[in-house]
Design a protein around this motif. Structure first.
Motif, PDB file in Angstrom:
ATOM      1  N   ASP A   1      -7.721 -36.919   8.717  1.00  0.00           N
ATOM      2  CA  ASP A   1      -7.311 -36.143   9.862  1.00  0.00           C
ATOM      3  C   ASP A   1      -5.930 -35.376   9.421  1.00  0.00           C
ATOM      4  OD1 ASP A   1      -9.547 -37.414  11.020  1.00  0.00           O
ATOM      5  OD2 ASP A   1      -8.356 -38.679  12.323  1.00  0.00           O
ATOM      6  N   LEU A   2      -5.130 -36.189   8.867  1.00  0.00           N
ATOM      7  CA  LEU A   2      -3.770 -35.337   8.637  1.00  0.00           C
ATOM      8  C   LEU A   2      -4.039 -34.395   7.686  1.00  0.00           C
ATOM      9  CD1 LEU A   2      -1.287 -38.522   8.296  1.00  0.00           C
ATOM     10  CD2 LEU A   2      -1.075 -36.635  10.009  1.00  0.00           C
ATOM     11  N   ILE A   3      -4.786 -34.556   6.442  1.00  0.00           N
ATOM     12  CA  ILE A   3      -5.139 -33.476   5.487  1.00  0.00           C
ATOM     13  C   ILE A   3      -5.871 -32.403   6.163  1.00  0.00           C
ATOM     14  CG2 ILE A   3      -6.459 -33.197   3.338  1.00  0.00           C
ATOM     15  CD1 ILE A   3      -4.046 -34.810   2.797  1.00  0.00           C
ATOM     16  N   ALA A   4      -6.928 -33.169   7.004  1.00  0.00           N
ATOM     17  CA  ALA A   4      -7.800 -31.547   7.664  1.00  0.00           C
ATOM     18  C   ALA A   4      -7.003 -31.000   8.584  1.00  0.00           C
ATOM     19  CB  ALA A   4      -8.901 -32.391   8.613  1.00  0.00           C
ATOM     20  N   ALA A   5      -5.883 -31.376   9.130  1.00  0.00           N
ATOM     21  CA  ALA A   5      -5.183 -30.907  10.081  1.00  0.00           C
ATOM     22  C   ALA A   5      -3.945 -29.843   9.330  1.00  0.00           C
ATOM     23  CB  ALA A   5      -4.506 -31.722  11.312  1.00  0.00           C
ATOM     24  N   ASP A   6      -3.951 -30.077   7.912  1.00  0.00           N
ATOM     25  CA  ASP A   6      -3.008 -29.412   7.271  1.00  0.00           C
ATOM     26  C   ASP A   6      -1.554 -29.688   7.466  1.00  0.00           C
ATOM     27  OD1 ASP A   6      -3.621 -25.686   6.367  1.00  0.00           O
ATOM     28  OD2 ASP A   6      -3.171 -27.440   5.267  1.00  0.00           O
ATOM     29  N   SER A   7      -1.517 -31.247   7.763  1.00  0.00           N
ATOM     30  CA  SER A   7      -0.248 -31.780   8.188  1.00  0.00           C
ATOM     31  C   SER A   7       0.287 -32.505   6.905  1.00  0.00           C
ATOM     32  CB  SER A   7      -0.362 -33.009   9.388  1.00  0.00           C
ATOM     33  OG  SER A   7      -1.172 -32.524  10.254  1.00  0.00           O
ATOM     34  N   ARG A   8       1.392 -33.146   7.031  1.00  0.00           N
ATOM     35  CA  ARG A   8       2.064 -33.773   5.912  1.00  0.00           C
ATOM     36  C   ARG A   8       1.612 -35.347   5.587  1.00  0.00           C
ATOM     37  NH1 ARG A   8       4.200 -29.800   2.357  1.00  0.00           N
ATOM     38  NH2 ARG A   8       5.957 -28.719   3.267  1.00  0.00           N
ATOM     39  N   ILE A   9       1.460 -35.797   4.517  1.00  0.00           N
ATOM     40  CA  ILE A   9       1.451 -37.222   4.064  1.00  0.00           C
ATOM     41  C   ILE A   9       2.871 -37.501   3.703  1.00  0.00           C
ATOM     42  CG2 ILE A   9       0.366 -38.999   2.913  1.00  0.00           C
ATOM     43  CD1 ILE A   9      -1.619 -37.578   4.587  1.00  0.00           C
ATOM     44  N   GLU A  10       3.338 -38.626   4.399  1.00  0.00           N
ATOM     45  CA  GLU A  10       4.801 -38.892   4.112  1.00  0.00           C
ATOM     46  C   GLU A  10       4.754 -40.311   3.261  1.00  0.00           C
ATOM     47  OE1 GLU A  10       6.357 -35.474   5.450  1.00  0.00           O
ATOM     48  OE2 GLU A  10       7.109 -37.087   4.343  1.00  0.00           O
ATOM     49  N   PRO A  11       6.013 -40.695   2.689  1.00  0.00           N
ATOM     50  CA  PRO A  11       5.755 -41.787   1.812  1.00  0.00           C
ATOM     51  C   PRO A  11       5.415 -43.166   2.538  1.00  0.00           C
ATOM     52  CG  PRO A  11       7.894 -40.512   1.428  1.00  0.00           C
ATOM     53  CD  PRO A  11       7.315 -40.072   2.517  1.00  0.00           C
ATOM     54  N   ARG A  12       5.547 -43.279   3.743  1.00  0.00           N
ATOM     55  CA  ARG A  12       5.258 -44.644   4.471  1.00  0.00           C
ATOM     56  C   ARG A  12       4.041 -44.685   5.104  1.00  0.00           C
ATOM     57  NH1 ARG A  12      10.729 -44.308   5.649  1.00  0.00           N
ATOM     58  NH2 ARG A  12      11.904 -45.907   5.176  1.00  0.00           N
ATOM     59  N   ASP A  13       3.285 -43.170   4.947  1.00  0.00           N
ATOM     60  CA  ASP A  13       1.920 -43.302   5.215  1.00  0.00           C
ATOM     61  C   ASP A  13       0.787 -44.096   4.484  1.00  0.00           C
ATOM     62  OD1 ASP A  13       2.730 -41.723   7.364  1.00  0.00           O
ATOM     63  OD2 ASP A  13       2.395 -39.955   6.618  1.00  0.00           O
ATOM     64  N   TRP A  14      -0.212 -44.470   5.096  1.00  0.00           N
ATOM     65  CA  TRP A  14      -1.289 -44.914   4.096  1.00  0.00           C
ATOM     66  C   TRP A  14      -1.928 -43.716   3.152  1.00  0.00           C
ATOM     67  CZ3 TRP A  14      -6.309 -44.035   3.037  1.00  0.00           C
ATOM     68  CH2 TRP A  14      -6.999 -44.642   2.123  1.00  0.00           C
ATOM     69  N   MET A  15      -2.103 -44.086   2.054  1.00  0.00           N
ATOM     70  CA  MET A  15      -2.951 -43.092   1.213  1.00  0.00           C
ATOM     71  C   MET A  15      -3.681 -43.548   0.172  1.00  0.00           C
ATOM     72  SD  MET A  15       0.468 -41.789  -1.227  1.00  0.00           S
ATOM     73  CE  MET A  15       1.714 -41.931  -0.044  1.00  0.00           C
ATOM     74  N   PRO A  16      -4.766 -42.894  -0.070  1.00  0.00           N
ATOM     75  CA  PRO A  16      -5.741 -43.644  -1.124  1.00  0.00           C
ATOM     76  C   PRO A  16      -4.872 -43.587  -2.492  1.00  0.00           C
ATOM     77  CG  PRO A  16      -6.853 -41.487  -0.230  1.00  0.00           C
ATOM     78  CD  PRO A  16      -5.299 -41.687   0.567  1.00  0.00           C
ATOM     79  N   GLU A  17      -5.180 -44.705  -3.396  1.00  0.00           N
ATOM     80  CA  GLU A  17      -4.534 -44.974  -4.567  1.00  0.00           C
ATOM     81  C   GLU A  17      -4.565 -43.774  -5.527  1.00  0.00           C
ATOM     82  OE1 GLU A  17      -2.126 -47.182  -3.488  1.00  0.00           O
ATOM     83  OE2 GLU A  17      -2.084 -46.851  -5.713  1.00  0.00           O
ATOM     84  N   ALA A  18      -5.956 -43.208  -5.223  1.00  0.00           N
ATOM     85  CA  ALA A  18      -6.044 -42.110  -6.224  1.00  0.00           C
ATOM     86  C   ALA A  18      -5.068 -40.962  -6.156  1.00  0.00           C
ATOM     87  CB  ALA A  18      -7.667 -41.621  -6.159  1.00  0.00           C
ATOM     88  N   TYR A  19      -4.837 -40.946  -4.702  1.00  0.00           N
ATOM     89  CA  TYR A  19      -3.936 -39.715  -4.299  1.00  0.00           C
ATOM     90  C   TYR A  19      -2.645 -39.917  -4.694  1.00  0.00           C
ATOM     91  CZ  TYR A  19      -1.545 -36.894  -0.707  1.00  0.00           C
ATOM     92  OH  TYR A  19      -0.611 -35.824  -0.075  1.00  0.00           O
ATOM     93  N   ARG A  20      -2.164 -41.196  -4.569  1.00  0.00           N
ATOM     94  CA  ARG A  20      -0.812 -41.602  -4.957  1.00  0.00           C
ATOM     95  C   ARG A  20      -0.796 -41.181  -6.474  1.00  0.00           C
ATOM     96  NH1 ARG A  20       2.802 -45.032  -2.793  1.00  0.00           N
ATOM     97  NH2 ARG A  20       1.300 -45.752  -1.550  1.00  0.00           N
ATOM     98  N   LYS A  21      -1.818 -41.747  -7.025  1.00  0.00           N
ATOM     99  CA  LYS A  21      -1.691 -41.718  -8.683  1.00  0.00           C
ATOM    100  C   LYS A  21      -1.632 -40.232  -9.145  1.00  0.00           C
ATOM    101  CE  LYS A  21      -4.497 -43.967 -12.622  1.00  0.00           C
ATOM    102  NZ  LYS A  21      -5.212 -42.721 -12.941  1.00  0.00           N
ATOM    103  N   SER A  22      -2.382 -39.428  -8.597  1.00  0.00           N
ATOM    104  CA  SER A  22      -2.699 -37.881  -9.054  1.00  0.00           C
ATOM    105  C   SER A  22      -1.159 -37.492  -8.742  1.00  0.00           C
ATOM    106  CB  SER A  22      -3.699 -37.441  -8.409  1.00  0.00           C
ATOM    107  OG  SER A  22      -4.025 -35.958  -8.988  1.00  0.00           O
ATOM    108  N   LEU A  23      -0.513 -37.714  -7.575  1.00  0.00           N
ATOM    109  CA  LEU A  23       0.748 -37.207  -7.259  1.00  0.00           C
ATOM    110  C   LEU A  23       1.733 -37.547  -8.224  1.00  0.00           C
ATOM    111  CD1 LEU A  23       0.832 -37.264  -3.363  1.00  0.00           C
ATOM    112  CD2 LEU A  23       1.031 -35.248  -4.553  1.00  0.00           C
ATOM    113  N   VAL A  24       1.640 -38.846  -8.509  1.00  0.00           N
ATOM    114  CA  VAL A  24       2.856 -39.287  -9.753  1.00  0.00           C
ATOM    115  C   VAL A  24       2.550 -38.683 -10.888  1.00  0.00           C
ATOM    116  CG1 VAL A  24       3.345 -41.159 -11.020  1.00  0.00           C
ATOM    117  CG2 VAL A  24       3.088 -41.447  -8.546  1.00  0.00           C
TER     118      VAL A  24
END
Ligand code: 3HC
Length: 311
Positions: free
Chosen positions: A11-34
């Motif tokens: 929902d956050l991604i769809a609403a063009d909002s920001r994912i912040e460090p403490r938010d839950w995120m898929p491991e693949a999202y975290r890995k690609s960002l690192v």
């Protein structure tokens, strides 16, 4: 069936909002960002080397001062980006060790030498110009710390691009020898600058997912095209020729058609076999060794301060 956290992330991604460090995120999202942010940080740090080659040999005090400021900015960009990557759980040591070990990617563009002063102009005008095209959309990356780091970096990049353009303009208004030096430099930096945007869209394994996650907002080819469209009128003002005989305006698409890019060269550079890969890594390793005493002193000082606070 999506978990509530995954639904919240989507929902956050769809609403063009920001994912912040403490938010839950898929491991693949975290890995690609690192992956992307650490490579971006490495690029900034390695990117200091081609220009620092001319700090002691700049043609005037003004040019020397500007170049020192620019190289210093790049160190700062590296710092913001390493810090943004650390919010994802990776450590500065891990990222540094990967770079020192030659296991980390950094932008292909910094594996080219800077034999003449005009290269300081081409790097500012072409490399920082390309970096701006790539980095402005990244200000809206879905991961908060990355997007916010980009806002600050983009402000400083526009000064970098302007000073490069001005160096070339001055040379092109100079003697015949200076004009030739400027043109020869543009001939060397033009194609590698186009490669900075990454492989063609049909050969870009990360793009589709990165665009779904709203990290990458435009495709590699789209940004490359945007860069060239911006560059052609600037080249005309400078009076330099872009070294692409097939470059021509296409009335239908209202864009410039580009010639073929030599992707073999791109893959050679990515494989570590570019003109200056070994030299860049060796310089980074030497700097790491020479800086060991600073890191040890800072760590010892931190222990002393912590102990003093306790008593
Ligand atoms: N140099 C080195 N590696 C590159 C590259 C380049 N120019 N272009 C692509 N690659 C690598 C990618 O990292 C990927 O490898 P990986 O999966 O091991 O990471 C592979 O080639 C395939 O490319 P993709 O298009 O699938 O990868 P991305 O979706 O990550 O797109 C990118 C590549 C456009 C460079 C993207 O990573 C990006 O936008 N990165 C952040 C911007 C950046 O790093 N810019 C460097 C500019 S230098 C700079 O800013 C300094 C300036 O101040 C002078």
């Amino acid at each position: 069936e999506l978990s509530p956290e995954e639904q919240q992330f989507n929902d956050l991604i769809a609403a063009d909002s920001r994912i912040e460090p403490r938010d839950w995120m898929p491991e693949a999202y975290r890995k690609s960002l690192v992956r992307q942010i650490s490579q971006h940080a490495h690029s900034e740090i390695i990117g200091m080397q081609p220009e620092s080659n001319w700090i002691t040999r700049a043609p005037s005090l003004k040019r020397k001062a500007i170049l020192i400021a620019k190289v210093q900015d790049e160190a700062g960009h590296g710092l913001y980006l390493y810090s943004a990557a650390q919010t994802l759980g990776t450590s500065r040591d891990d990222m540094t060790d990967a770079l020192i070990a030659g296991k980390a990617r950094y932008s292909s563009i910094f594996n080219y030498p800077t034999p003449t002063w005009a290269d300081m102009g081409s790097i500012g005008w072409l490399v920082d110009g390309a970096a701006i095209c790539n980095q402005v959309p990244l200000c809206r990356a879905s991961y908060g710390p990355y997007g916010r780091a980009m806002v600050r970096i983009c402000k400083e990049e526009s000064f970098h691009q302007r000073q490069g353009f001005e160096i070339l303009l001055e040379l092109m208004q100079g003697t015949e020898a200076q004009r030739q030096m400027a043109q020869e430099s543009v001939n060397r930096w033009y194609w590698p600058a186009l490669m900075m945007f990454g492989p063609p869209d049909d050969d870009s394994p990360n793009s589709a997912q990165s665009m779904k996650w709203k990290i990458k907002r435009h495709s590699n080819d789209e940004l490359r095209q945007r860069f060239v469209n911006m560059l052609v009128p600037q080249a005309a003002v400078l009076g330099v020729t872009l070294p692409d005989p097939d470059l021509r305006w296409n009335d239908e698409t209202q864009m410039y058609d580009l010639g073929e890019i030599d992707w073999t060269e791109f893959h050679e550079v990515l494989a570590g076999r570019g003109p200056a890969n070994a030299q860049r890594l060796q310089r980074r390793r030497d700097a790491h060794d020479e800086g060991r005493w600073v890191r040890e002193a800072a760590a010892a000082y931190a222990v002393k301060i912590a102990a003093r606070k306790k008593n």
